[in-house]
Design a protein around this motif. Structure first.
Motif, PDB file in Angstrom:
ATOM      1  N   SER A   1     -32.872 -84.014 -33.619  1.00 31.46           N
ATOM      2  CA  SER A   1     -31.995 -85.157 -33.362  1.00 31.46           C
ATOM      3  C   SER A   1     -31.914 -85.447 -31.877  1.00 31.46           C
ATOM      4  O   SER A   1     -32.177 -84.578 -31.032  1.00 31.46           O
TER       5      SER A   1
ATOM      6  N   GLU B   1     -29.231 -85.995 -30.238  1.00 33.41           N
ATOM      7  CA  GLU B   1     -28.050 -85.367 -29.662  1.00 33.41           C
ATOM      8  C   GLU B   1     -28.230 -83.878 -29.401  1.00 33.41           C
ATOM      9  O   GLU B   1     -27.808 -83.362 -28.361  1.00 33.41           O
ATOM     10  N   ARG B   2     -28.867 -83.148 -30.328  1.00 34.89           N
ATOM     11  CA  ARG B   2     -28.879 -81.693 -30.233  1.00 34.89           C
ATOM     12  C   ARG B   2     -30.270 -81.077 -30.252  1.00 34.89           C
ATOM     13  O   ARG B   2     -30.416 -79.858 -30.265  1.00 34.89           O
TER      14      ARG B   2
ATOM     15  N   THR C   1     -32.740 -77.938 -34.519  1.00 31.71           N
ATOM     16  CA  THR C   1     -31.675 -77.162 -35.154  1.00 31.71           C
ATOM     17  C   THR C   1     -32.135 -76.553 -36.462  1.00 31.71           C
ATOM     18  O   THR C   1     -33.096 -77.009 -37.081  1.00 31.71           O
TER      19      THR C   1
ATOM     20  N   SER D   1     -33.582 -87.071 -37.071  1.00 28.24           N
ATOM     21  CA  SER D   1     -32.148 -87.390 -36.927  1.00 28.24           C
ATOM     22  C   SER D   1     -31.275 -86.527 -37.836  1.00 28.24           C
ATOM     23  O   SER D   1     -30.169 -86.933 -38.216  1.00 28.24           O
TER      24      SER D   1
ATOM     25  N   ASP E   1     -29.230 -82.936 -38.222  1.00 28.85           N
ATOM     26  CA  ASP E   1     -28.579 -81.986 -37.315  1.00 28.85           C
ATOM     27  C   ASP E   1     -28.006 -80.832 -38.123  1.00 28.85           C
ATOM     28  O   ASP E   1     -27.094 -81.029 -38.926  1.00 28.85           O
ATOM     29  N   HIS E   2     -28.557 -79.618 -37.932  1.00 34.27           N
ATOM     30  CA  HIS E   2     -28.055 -78.442 -38.629  1.00 34.27           C
ATOM     31  C   HIS E   2     -27.119 -77.642 -37.726  1.00 34.27           C
ATOM     32  O   HIS E   2     -26.848 -78.022 -36.588  1.00 34.27           O
TER      33      HIS E   2
ATOM     34  N   GLN F   1     -28.368 -74.865 -32.886  1.00 36.09           N
ATOM     35  CA  GLN F   1     -29.411 -75.412 -32.016  1.00 36.09           C
ATOM     36  C   GLN F   1     -30.258 -74.264 -31.472  1.00 36.09           C
ATOM     37  O   GLN F   1     -29.727 -73.243 -31.048  1.00 36.09           O
TER      38      GLN F   1
END
Length: 276
Positions: free
Chosen positions: A200, A202-203, A206, A236, A238-239, A242
């Motif tokens: 993703s 953002e992170r 993950t 996209s 997110d788990h 990270q």
């Protein structure tokens, strides 16, 4: 096949509550990921601690976003229950084949060294590796944290095959543990082919399991070039844990172009994006 380390999960000495609590919570997270749910009573019996201690563990793990508490136990976070390797192997097969074909272009030249991460997409890469890269003079040195991948490479008479030792996670076939991580940190390879459960903007990269995240993070750090293999179902997504930023990635090999927000973040991080 050469095993360059072996490991068992260390147990903390009596009286070292802080260390044991951290380890117990990691094992609880693994169990939730494997089974989908756990009960306070079963965990208390398994770890030989009080139900109150388990409830504190579950509260801490829920606060970290690693599970959701229920009456009498806990379940995996909504939408993030980990699927078995056998189940994932049957999914998106054409996409993974296309990814493997493109990823094979990043195999180093004669005498190089690589890491192949555990996973269903990286397993497709193994199936596409030319015999000439695995045997004879100039064969690649191949390192892996995957028991199934090691078995397949061994059956192909791979000349230079190294399996990172550790405890095998049954759901993925990946080897994990502190000894696994320590051994990887002492290793330096030309290219690491890494799988991920999510990527993703953002992170970054993950995965659901903290133990596998630690191993993946070490593999990313040990490589001169990092090639991530991810089909569009991972885009996209997110788990919980990270294990690498987008800035740690050199190449993303997918089966389709990423969505605009992820594509923009990859461009900013100077990641080469390759797809059919």
């Amino acid at each position: 096949m050469k095993s360059i380390a072996s490991a068992v999960v260390p147990r903390s000495p009596k009286g070292s509550y802080r260390m044991y609590s951290r380890q117990r919570q990691q094992l609880i997270t693994q169990r939730v990921g494997t089974q989908g749910s756990v009960s306070v009573a079963d965990l208390a019996e398994h770890f030989d601690v009080s139900p109150e201690t388990i409830r504190r563990d579950l509260a801490a793990l829920e606060g970290a976003g690693q599970l959701e508490r229920t009456h009498g136990g806990a379940v995996a976070p909504s939408g993030h229950a980990e699927r078995s390797l056998a189940a994932r192997t049957q999914e998106h097969r054409s996409a993974k084949t296309a990814i493997a074909r493109l990823a094979a272009e990043y195999l180093p030249s004669s005498g190089g060294s690589i890491i192949i991460d555990a996973g269903s997409t990286t397993a497709h890469l193994v199936a596409r590796m030319p015999v000439s890269t695995l045997t004879g003079r100039g064969a690649l040195s191949v390192y892996t944290d995957s028991a199934p991948i090691a078995a397949e490479l061994a059956s192909a008479n791979t000349s230079q095959l190294y399996l990172f030792g550790g405890m095998v996670r049954g759901i993925t076939g990946a080897l994990v543990g502190s000894n696994t991580v320590d051994t990887i940190r002492k290793t330096r390879v030309d290219v690491a082919f890494i799988g991920t459960n999510g990527i993703s903007a953002e992170r970054g990269l993950t995965t659901p399991d903290p133990a596998e995240a630690a191993v993946k993070s070490a593999m990313v750090a040990s490589a001169r070039k990092v090639v991530v293999l991810a089909d569009e179902s991972k885009y996209s997504v997110d788990h919980v844990v990270q294990f690498a930023s987008l800035g740690s990635v050199d190449v993303l090999v997918g089966n389709a172009p990423p969505p605009s927000s992820l594509a923009s973040a990859l461009d900013t991080a100077d990641v080469e994006v390759v797809f059919p």
